[in-house]
Design a protein around this motif. Sequence first.
Motif, PDB file in Angstrom:
ATOM      1  N   CYS A  36       2.682   3.284   8.334  1.00 52.36           N
ATOM      2  CA  CYS A  36       3.132   2.990   9.774  1.00 52.36           C
ATOM      3  C   CYS A  36       1.733   3.335  10.524  1.00 52.36           C
ATOM      4  O   CYS A  36       1.478   2.525  11.440  1.00 52.36           O
ATOM      5  N   GLU A  37       1.108   4.416  10.236  1.00 50.31           N
ATOM      6  CA  GLU A  37      -0.120   4.734  10.868  1.00 50.31           C
ATOM      7  C   GLU A  37      -0.953   3.458  10.854  1.00 50.31           C
ATOM      8  O   GLU A  37      -1.887   3.058  11.655  1.00 50.31           O
ATOM      9  N   VAL A  38      -1.134   2.962   9.477  1.00 49.40           N
ATOM     10  CA  VAL A  38      -2.312   1.770   9.240  1.00 49.40           C
ATOM     11  C   VAL A  38      -1.761   0.636   9.817  1.00 49.40           C
ATOM     12  O   VAL A  38      -2.515  -0.281  10.484  1.00 49.40           O
ATOM     13  N   ALA A  39      -0.515   0.428   9.945  1.00 49.49           N
ATOM     14  CA  ALA A  39       0.023  -1.198  10.667  1.00 49.49           C
ATOM     15  C   ALA A  39       0.017  -0.890  12.030  1.00 49.49           C
ATOM     16  O   ALA A  39      -0.343  -1.909  12.661  1.00 49.49           O
ATOM     17  N   CYS A  40      -0.024   0.149  12.499  1.00 46.89           N
ATOM     18  CA  CYS A  40       0.005   0.452  14.227  1.00 46.89           C
ATOM     19  C   CYS A  40      -1.512   0.186  14.366  1.00 46.89           C
ATOM     20  O   CYS A  40      -1.985  -0.311  15.425  1.00 46.89           O
ATOM     21  N   LYS A  41      -2.510   0.834  13.714  1.00 45.54           N
ATOM     22  CA  LYS A  41      -3.854   0.562  13.962  1.00 45.54           C
ATOM     23  C   LYS A  41      -4.377  -0.879  13.928  1.00 45.54           C
ATOM     24  O   LYS A  41      -5.238  -1.450  14.618  1.00 45.54           O
ATOM     25  N   GLU A  42      -3.758  -1.545  12.853  1.00 52.22           N
ATOM     26  CA  GLU A  42      -4.176  -2.855  12.653  1.00 52.22           C
ATOM     27  C   GLU A  42      -3.730  -4.060  13.681  1.00 52.22           C
ATOM     28  O   GLU A  42      -4.611  -4.772  14.020  1.00 52.22           O
ATOM     29  N   TRP A  43      -2.537  -3.657  13.886  1.00 49.46           N
ATOM     30  CA  TRP A  43      -2.100  -4.614  14.848  1.00 49.46           C
ATOM     31  C   TRP A  43      -2.507  -4.571  16.340  1.00 49.46           C
ATOM     32  O   TRP A  43      -2.581  -5.218  16.973  1.00 49.46           O
TER      33      TRP A  43
END
Length: 306
Positions: A36-43
Amino acid sequence: MSGPQADVVRAAGYTDPPPRVGFFTDSSVCIGCKACEVACKEWNAIPEDGLELTGMSYDNTQGLGASTWRHVAFIEQRKPLGGQEPGIGHEDVDVFTAAGNLGVSPSPVSSVAPDGRTELRWLMSSDVCKHCTHAACLDVCPTGSLFRTEFGTVVVQEDICNGCGYCIPACPYGVIDQRVDDGRAWKCTMCYDRLGVGMEPACAKACPTDSIQFGPLDQLRERAAARVTQLHAAGVTDARLYGEDPRDGVGGDGAFFLLLDEPEVYGLPPDPVVTTRDLPAMWRHAGAAAASLAALAVVSFARRPR
């Protein structure tokens, strides 16, 4: 949409809003993968904010902030799981299989091994902005940078933010923060751009265990209540909901949680309140005081000898 969930959106000026949406984060099935942390940062094109030893087990991100809109906490405890009695070992297959089927990992649960070692359990939970029903950050923003969307979420418009920072102490959860390089306030938008085209937020999309569930808030609350009942029936008596009650100090959260311990263990305030709740009374008292001073000035002027 009708009922209390619609009221907060209609109060923001929307005449025919869609259902209010939110997050239900079930910490009992969080595996700490940080997808979730990674997806949030990427998007959201959020800058990397450093990987550091935090003192919280294997966690390497410090907490929510201007450049961390989702944060997975790792909490180690020497404590049994729910209603499980201390001393039950891993040989008790029925207990641990049942826990595993409920998404509560049996391996880190506190138990006494044959050699006397006491193992740890890990509590993991993905924290995020709560998108409060009564959001103090909205009350104090002088530029209109913070606004309530048609989905009931709270969003910051960075191009309007003047960096005053009033919203930061106003947040009862300590979510909003300013970036050092530009001074503007940033926080989770619940992927407002994705919601507008019928997509779910990136963090919920990326979660492999459905720990982060997204949908209409009324439905999520029903689902969460059923989940707590299920866990209690399995002996996990510590399971409780946090932030789902519209009668709490912020009118209920648009992002609420299932926890396996007290809120303080997860770094959450036990009884959050709207920090601006006393502002109307303060303004009334200030107005009354100003009126009294004005009246006193008029009387004093009228009594002056001519």
